[in-house]
Structures are given as structure tokens and as C-alpha cells.
Write a protein that holds these residues in place. Structure first.
Motif, PDB file in Angstrom:
ATOM      1  N   ASP A   4       0.706  -0.914  -0.118  1.00  0.00           N
ATOM      2  CA  ASP A   4       0.159   0.787  -0.059  1.00  0.00           C
ATOM      3  C   ASP A   4       0.667   1.218   0.094  1.00  0.00           C
ATOM      4  OD1 ASP A   4      -2.555  -0.997  -0.508  1.00  0.00           O
ATOM      5  OD2 ASP A   4      -2.604  -1.191   2.201  1.00  0.00           O
ATOM      6  N   ASP A   5       2.227   1.432   1.009  1.00  0.00           N
ATOM      7  CA  ASP A   5       3.052   2.269   0.359  1.00  0.00           C
ATOM      8  C   ASP A   5       3.884   2.475  -0.834  1.00  0.00           C
ATOM      9  OD1 ASP A   5       3.229   2.722   3.613  1.00  0.00           O
ATOM     10  OD2 ASP A   5       4.535   0.673   3.418  1.00  0.00           O
TER      11      ASP A   5
ATOM     12  N   LEU B  66      12.567   7.227  -2.099  1.00  0.00           N
ATOM     13  CA  LEU B  66      11.149   6.727  -1.262  1.00  0.00           C
ATOM     14  C   LEU B  66      11.649   5.628   0.482  1.00  0.00           C
ATOM     15  CD1 LEU B  66       8.774   7.337  -3.872  1.00  0.00           C
ATOM     16  CD2 LEU B  66       9.223   8.161  -2.050  1.00  0.00           C
ATOM     17  N   PRO B  67      12.198   4.799  -0.539  1.00  0.00           N
ATOM     18  CA  PRO B  67      12.692   3.938   0.465  1.00  0.00           C
ATOM     19  C   PRO B  67      13.196   4.681   1.888  1.00  0.00           C
ATOM     20  CG  PRO B  67      13.047   2.983  -1.201  1.00  0.00           C
ATOM     21  CD  PRO B  67      12.540   4.391  -1.726  1.00  0.00           C
TER      22      PRO B  67
ATOM     23  N   LEU C 112       9.928   7.754   8.325  1.00  0.00           N
ATOM     24  CA  LEU C 112       8.094   7.910   8.398  1.00  0.00           C
ATOM     25  C   LEU C 112       7.592   6.830   9.017  1.00  0.00           C
ATOM     26  CD1 LEU C 112       8.317  10.194   4.883  1.00  0.00           C
ATOM     27  CD2 LEU C 112       8.732  11.159   7.257  1.00  0.00           C
ATOM     28  N   LYS C 113       8.062   5.985   8.631  1.00  0.00           N
ATOM     29  CA  LYS C 113       6.681   4.004   8.575  1.00  0.00           C
ATOM     30  C   LYS C 113       6.953   4.432   9.555  1.00  0.00           C
ATOM     31  CE  LYS C 113       4.751   0.623   7.131  1.00  0.00           C
ATOM     32  NZ  LYS C 113       3.812   1.056   5.936  1.00  0.00           N
TER      33      LYS C 113
ATOM     34  N   LEU D 252       1.444  10.218   5.074  1.00  0.00           N
ATOM     35  CA  LEU D 252       2.800  10.720   4.847  1.00  0.00           C
ATOM     36  C   LEU D 252       3.336   9.842   2.923  1.00  0.00           C
ATOM     37  CD1 LEU D 252       3.315   7.460   6.976  1.00  0.00           C
ATOM     38  CD2 LEU D 252       4.262   9.678   7.641  1.00  0.00           C
ATOM     39  N   ALA D 253       2.629   8.734   2.939  1.00  0.00           N
ATOM     40  CA  ALA D 253       3.148   8.933   1.369  1.00  0.00           C
ATOM     41  C   ALA D 253       2.906  10.243   0.233  1.00  0.00           C
ATOM     42  CB  ALA D 253       1.981   8.085   0.519  1.00  0.00           C
TER      43      ALA D 253
END
Length: 230
Positions: free
Chosen positions: A61-62, A96-97, A103-104, A115-116
Motif C-alpha cells: 500500500d505504501d 523513497l525507501p 516516516l514508517k 505520509l505518502a
């Protein structure tokens, strides 16, 4: 071997595995999908997929939320230019990773779509070590220091979480020029809080002066959050 003659391939493999086990040789069976190599000519969507393939801190989903938002921004940035879109996607998606490593954990207090959106907006101007430190302080993952994040939090204490995230988004790109200097505060950001000095805030800062002017000129904005937001 002669004893394997006439056996089908599956039976031969099973026999080989048995022999290895009996011989005391450890046998490890691993199943995995191999990521395809993506050429520089691949589309923006393919570039995103390749960059996010092995992102440990991002679930499916992220990845979907980030890719959708990033690709939408890129389309607006370079409408109709597929080569430019792919180039920007390749440069931005690789960050992004790393962003999600910080952020996760915030999902317990901040909605995943928000957050995304934050990650997608930050990715195109990301890459300095100073930004990583600033992001952690800005989110409260690390203790904010008196040079910038602690006084900024004091001045904007009444903003909502959403508002603070957009403020964070405006601030973090300034740290790109600081490189590896995690202690640096860009002059433009320091000026938001004070006219001189290395820490804290006072009435001489751009932000405190702006808040005072709004309070004077628009007295109907009685809520501190509304005044600070304006």
C-alpha cells in the motif's frame, strides 16, 4: 549416474537432494522473484516500480500510494514529455525507501496517505545527510535542538498535524545545500525565528513579526492556530 538413468528430472533432483542430506551436506532451498533490470529508457511508472521493489520499510500500500502521488506530480511538472518524466521518476523514486525508514513508524499518529504525500513531495529534492537529521527532529523522532526545530515548534505550537507537515515540507528542501553538516541551519530558516544569534527565537524573527502583524490587522482571527497558519 547409472542409477538415475531413465528417471524424470524431478526424480533425479529428489535423489540428488537425498544423497546430499545423507552425506551430511546442508541443503538450502530458496524461492524468490528476481527484479527485472530496468533500462534508462523505461517509463516513469517502471522506474518507480524498480526503485521500490526491495524497499524493506514499505508495504504494498505504501508503494502504491507513493508511486501514484509521485507520478501525478511528475505529470504536472513535465506534461507530455515521457523522457523527462522517466528521468525525474528515476532520480526521485530512489529516495523513497530511505525516507520511509524514518516516516514508517509515524503511521501510529499520521495517516498513511498523508505520509505518502509527504514522501512523494520530498523525494525530488532529497539526498543530504543534513536533511535526514532535520526530518527526524522535525517529526520529533529525535530531540529537537534550540538552533531551529525547538523554537519553531514553540512559535507554531497551535498548528494541526497536517499544517505542521506542510510546514516541514517547505523547510526541508533548504537543508539540501547543507550537505553532510547535520548541525547547520540555513540562514533563510534561522531568519524566520531571529534576526541574530545561534539559537532560540525572539520578536525580531520573520515569523514572530508576521504573526504579530496578522493579529493586529485581522483581529477576527482569534484562534492562535488560524493566526499562525496565515
Amino acid at each position: 549416474a547409472a542409477e538415475d538413468a531413465g528417471k524424470n528430472p524431478a526424480a533425479q533432483l529428489a535423489g540428488a537432494a537425498t544423497k546430499l542430506t545423507q552425506a551430511g551436506t546442508p541443503l538450502f532451498v530458496v524461492q524468490a522473484d528476481r527484479a527485472l533490470d530496468v533500462p534508462s529508457t523505461a517509463s516513469a511508472a517502471q522506474q518507480c516500480d524498480a526503485a521500490l521493489w526491495a524497499a524493506e520499510k514499505m508495504d504494498e500500500d505504501d508503494k502504491r500510494l507513493c508511486a501514484t502521488r509521485l507520478l501525478g506530480m511528475i505529470e504536472e511538472y513535465a506534461p507530455g514529455d515521457s523522457a523527462k518524466q522517466a528521468s525525474v521518476a528515476r532520480a526521485a523514486a530512489k529516495h523513497l525507501p530511505e525516507l520511509y525508514e524514518t516516516l514508517k513508524p509515524m503511521e501510529v499518529v499520521i495517516a498513511s496517505p498523508l505520509l505518502a504525500q509527504l514522501a512523494a513531495n520530498l523525494a525530488p529534492s532529497w539526498g543530504a545527510a543534513a536533511q535526514r537529521t532535520a526530518l527526524r527532529e522535525g517529526l520529533g523522532v529525535a530531540a529537537p535542538r534550540d538552533k531551529f526545530w525547538k523554537p519553531l515548534g514553540n512559535v507554531t505550537a497551535n498548528l494541526s498535524i497536517d499544517d505542521k507537515l506542510w510546514l516541514l515540507l517547505d523547510v526541508l528542501p533548504h537543508y539540501l545545500s547543507c550537505g553532510d553538516d547535520a548541525d547547520a541551519v540555513p540562514p533563510a530558516l534561522a531568519g524566520l525565528l531571529r534576526a541574530s544569534g545561534d539559537a532560540g527565537w525572539d520578536a525580531s524573527g520573520v515569523l514572530p513579526r508576521a504573526i504579530a502583524i496578522v493579529q493586529e490587522k485581522v483581529p477576527d482571527l482569534v484562534e492562535p492556530r488560524e493566526t499562525q497558519l496565515v
